[in-house]
Design a protein around this motif. Structure first.
Motif, PDB file in Angstrom:
ATOM      1  N   GLU A 274      35.805  45.798  42.622  1.00  0.00           N
ATOM      2  CA  GLU A 274      34.925  44.671  42.933  1.00  0.00           C
ATOM      3  C   GLU A 274      35.381  43.378  42.277  1.00  0.00           C
ATOM      4  OE1 GLU A 274      30.204  43.421  42.278  1.00  0.00           O
ATOM      5  OE2 GLU A 274      30.892  45.465  41.814  1.00  0.00           O
ATOM      6  N   PHE A 275      36.101  43.494  41.175  1.00  0.00           N
ATOM      7  CA  PHE A 275      36.471  42.315  40.385  1.00  0.00           C
ATOM      8  C   PHE A 275      37.980  42.052  40.369  1.00  0.00           C
ATOM      9  CE2 PHE A 275      32.856  44.544  38.478  1.00  0.00           C
ATOM     10  CZ  PHE A 275      31.870  43.563  38.595  1.00  0.00           C
ATOM     11  N   THR A 276      38.760  42.860  41.081  1.00  0.00           N
ATOM     12  CA  THR A 276      40.209  42.821  40.936  1.00  0.00           C
ATOM     13  C   THR A 276      40.902  42.552  42.265  1.00  0.00           C
ATOM     14  OG1 THR A 276      40.013  44.454  39.165  1.00  0.00           O
ATOM     15  CG2 THR A 276      42.209  44.077  40.040  1.00  0.00           C
ATOM     16  N   TYR A 277      41.860  41.632  42.248  1.00  0.00           N
ATOM     17  CA  TYR A 277      42.631  41.324  43.440  1.00  0.00           C
ATOM     18  C   TYR A 277      43.731  42.364  43.645  1.00  0.00           C
ATOM     19  CZ  TYR A 277      40.475  36.683  43.164  1.00  0.00           C
ATOM     20  OH  TYR A 277      39.579  35.644  43.124  1.00  0.00           O
ATOM     21  N   PRO A 278      44.140  42.604  44.882  1.00  0.00           N
ATOM     22  CA  PRO A 278      45.308  43.469  45.105  1.00  0.00           C
ATOM     23  C   PRO A 278      46.536  42.883  44.415  1.00  0.00           C
ATOM     24  CG  PRO A 278      44.167  43.004  47.171  1.00  0.00           C
ATOM     25  CD  PRO A 278      43.575  42.088  46.140  1.00  0.00           C
ATOM     26  N   SER A 279      47.441  43.735  43.982  1.00  0.00           N
ATOM     27  CA  SER A 279      48.625  43.270  43.267  1.00  0.00           C
ATOM     28  C   SER A 279      49.877  43.995  43.744  1.00  0.00           C
ATOM     29  CB  SER A 279      48.459  43.485  41.758  1.00  0.00           C
ATOM     30  OG  SER A 279      49.642  43.125  41.068  1.00  0.00           O
ATOM     31  N   ASP A 280      50.966  43.241  43.836  1.00  0.00           N
ATOM     32  CA  ASP A 280      52.287  43.801  44.113  1.00  0.00           C
ATOM     33  C   ASP A 280      53.196  43.663  42.897  1.00  0.00           C
ATOM     34  OD1 ASP A 280      52.037  44.382  47.059  1.00  0.00           O
ATOM     35  OD2 ASP A 280      51.596  42.238  47.104  1.00  0.00           O
ATOM     36  N   ALA A 281      52.592  43.418  41.732  1.00  0.00           N
ATOM     37  CA  ALA A 281      53.364  43.182  40.517  1.00  0.00           C
ATOM     38  C   ALA A 281      52.990  44.217  39.451  1.00  0.00           C
ATOM     39  CB  ALA A 281      53.108  41.759  40.016  1.00  0.00           C
ATOM     40  N   ASN A 282      53.328  43.938  38.201  1.00  0.00           N
ATOM     41  CA  ASN A 282      52.985  44.857  37.103  1.00  0.00           C
ATOM     42  C   ASN A 282      51.788  44.339  36.311  1.00  0.00           C
ATOM     43  OD1 ASN A 282      54.268  42.710  35.800  1.00  0.00           O
ATOM     44  ND2 ASN A 282      55.157  44.033  34.224  1.00  0.00           N
ATOM     45  N   PHE A 283      50.944  43.568  36.987  1.00  0.00           N
ATOM     46  CA  PHE A 283      49.740  43.019  36.361  1.00  0.00           C
ATOM     47  C   PHE A 283      48.649  42.892  37.407  1.00  0.00           C
ATOM     48  CE2 PHE A 283      52.381  39.470  37.728  1.00  0.00           C
ATOM     49  CZ  PHE A 283      51.504  38.716  38.481  1.00  0.00           C
ATOM     50  N   LEU A 284      47.441  42.641  36.930  1.00  0.00           N
ATOM     51  CA  LEU A 284      46.282  42.482  37.806  1.00  0.00           C
ATOM     52  C   LEU A 284      45.537  41.197  37.465  1.00  0.00           C
ATOM     53  CD1 LEU A 284      45.040  46.156  37.613  1.00  0.00           C
ATOM     54  CD2 LEU A 284      45.698  45.020  39.744  1.00  0.00           C
ATOM     55  N   LEU A 285      45.120  40.477  38.481  1.00  0.00           N
ATOM     56  CA  LEU A 285      44.253  39.321  38.306  1.00  0.00           C
ATOM     57  C   LEU A 285      42.815  39.791  38.487  1.00  0.00           C
ATOM     58  CD1 LEU A 285      43.842  36.222  38.046  1.00  0.00           C
ATOM     59  CD2 LEU A 285      44.004  36.125  40.553  1.00  0.00           C
ATOM     60  N   MET A 286      41.965  39.498  37.486  1.00  0.00           N
ATOM     61  CA  MET A 286      40.598  40.009  37.494  1.00  0.00           C
ATOM     62  C   MET A 286      39.594  38.865  37.357  1.00  0.00           C
ATOM     63  SD  MET A 286      41.191  43.377  35.076  1.00  0.00           S
ATOM     64  CE  MET A 286      39.999  44.427  35.900  1.00  0.00           C
ATOM     65  N   ARG A 287      38.539  38.904  38.181  1.00  0.00           N
ATOM     66  CA  ARG A 287      37.464  37.907  38.120  1.00  0.00           C
ATOM     67  C   ARG A 287      36.463  38.328  37.049  1.00  0.00           C
ATOM     68  NH1 ARG A 287      38.136  38.940  43.521  1.00  0.00           N
ATOM     69  NH2 ARG A 287      36.318  40.341  43.481  1.00  0.00           N
ATOM     70  N   LEU A 288      36.920  38.349  35.828  1.00  0.00           N
ATOM     71  CA  LEU A 288      36.072  38.751  34.710  1.00  0.00           C
ATOM     72  C   LEU A 288      36.345  37.808  33.537  1.00  0.00           C
ATOM     73  CD1 LEU A 288      36.504  42.641  34.851  1.00  0.00           C
ATOM     74  CD2 LEU A 288      34.411  41.357  35.368  1.00  0.00           C
TER      75      LEU A 288
END
Length: 339
Positions: A274-288
């Motif tokens: 619910e808070f996390t964008y899809p990622s194609d990398a070794n990290f995650l962008l999170m709306r938190l």
């Protein structure tokens, strides 16, 4: 003696200081090189003279990279990290300004500003994909366009058809593929079709060599030749070259570790979808907005600002580090709901 006003206007690049047990803030690989790989590097070093300068254009490393891709060494340039190459690429081509696609890697803007080059922005869409037509419109008098794919800090690949729209303008395009190993997709072969394409890659992420500082680019011979006309000589040391040559011989190890990181990345995302964008990398962008909370739990992540204010960027770590992260973020959400 007076320091230039331009220099005074810069804020130093900072990372969170402190002895945090879990560091998920710099997009490094969580895996150090195995001892047996380090021994191979040490064996390479034993044959080298430390009192002599390295090859002036890093030819041994260029040859190893070229062999890996099936290219000529004249299609490869190597730098002391990808940042060194960016610092030259912003001033290598004629044009009135640099084009960037925010939110994206801040060092494109940094080196342009340091060299007194204006920056024209073509912001990413709401879903963080690029608008190739909008960028192409701004590329006319640009010296270079920077496109990161996967993009940092959003983690997404950019659509090939949108990238091609910009390449078709003929303006120099730097396609920064620092995280391409985690995406399973690369456009480096387009350098044969587009002489204006420069593909930027690094050994700092998937290859576990962040501490060694090794970046490289793939491009046509004219661009590589121009770069080496102005690039600082001897900037890539013998230790870096030895490490690059050895890790390229063990790409199967890199692939296995990439697979582990992807598996862990998707595990974290499933928990916080619910808070996390899809990622194609070794990290995650999170709306938190959990940066301070996580620091209090001994977990360092990257705090974002501007358009991404209230977001965090989280590097995928080892399984136990990711478990600590998941536990802490679950507690953060519980506290937020109760608060």
């Amino acid at each position: 003696m007076r320091v230039r006003e331009l220099v005074k206007s810069f804020e130093p690049y900072r990372v969170e200081e402190g002895d945090y047990p879990v560091r998920l803030d710099k997009n490094e690989s969580p895996y150090d090189l195995p001892g047996w790989v380090k021994e191979e590097i040490f064996e390479e070093l034993r044959e080298l003279s430390f009192n002599r300068y390295p090859h002036i254009t890093s030819m041994p490393a260029r040859e190893a990279i070229a062999d890996f891709y099936g290219l000529s060494p004249e299609n490869v340039a190597v730098g002391n990290g990808g940042d060194e190459l960016i610092s030259y690429l912003v001033r290598l081509f004629e044009g009135g300004y640099v084009v960037t696609t925010p939110p994206t890697f801040s060092m494109y803007y940094f080196y342009a500003k340091l060299n007194g080059i204006p920056v024209l922005e073509a912001p990413l869409r709401e879903d963080f994909t690029m608008d190739g037509d909008a960028i192409a419109e701004k590329a006319g008098n640009a010296s270079v366009v920077f496109i990161a794919s996967p993009n940092n800090p959003t983690g997404n690949l950019q659509p090939e058809e949108e990238i091609v729209k910009v390449l078709d303008t003929g303006t120099a395009v730097v396609l920064d593929e620092a995280y391409a190993e985690f995406a399973g997709k690369t456009l480096w072969r387009l350098i044969e079709e587009y002489p204006n394409l420069i593909v930027l890659r690094t050994f700092s992420k998937a290859f576990s060599l962040a501490g060694v500082r090794a970046g490289y680019l793939l491009a046509n011979r004219e661009i590589v030749d121009a770069l080496y006309r102005v690039k600082s000589p001897f900037s890539v040391g013998v230790m870096t070259t030895a490490a690059v040559k050895v890790v390229l011989r063990h790409y199967d190890l890199v692939e296995r570790r990439v697979a582990k990181i992807i598996e862990e990345r998707e595990r974290i995302r499933r928990v916080f979808r619910e808070f996390t964008y899809p990622s194609d990398a070794n990290f995650l962008l999170m709306r938190l907005n959990a940066y301070e909370f996580l620091l209090g739990k001994g977990i360092a992540v990257r705090k974002l600002a501007g358009r991404l204010d209230g977001h965090i960027r989280v590097t995928v770590g080892r399984k136990w580090e990711n478990r600590k992260l998941i536990e802490a973020l679950r507690e953060f959400l519980e506290v937020r709901e109760c608060g």
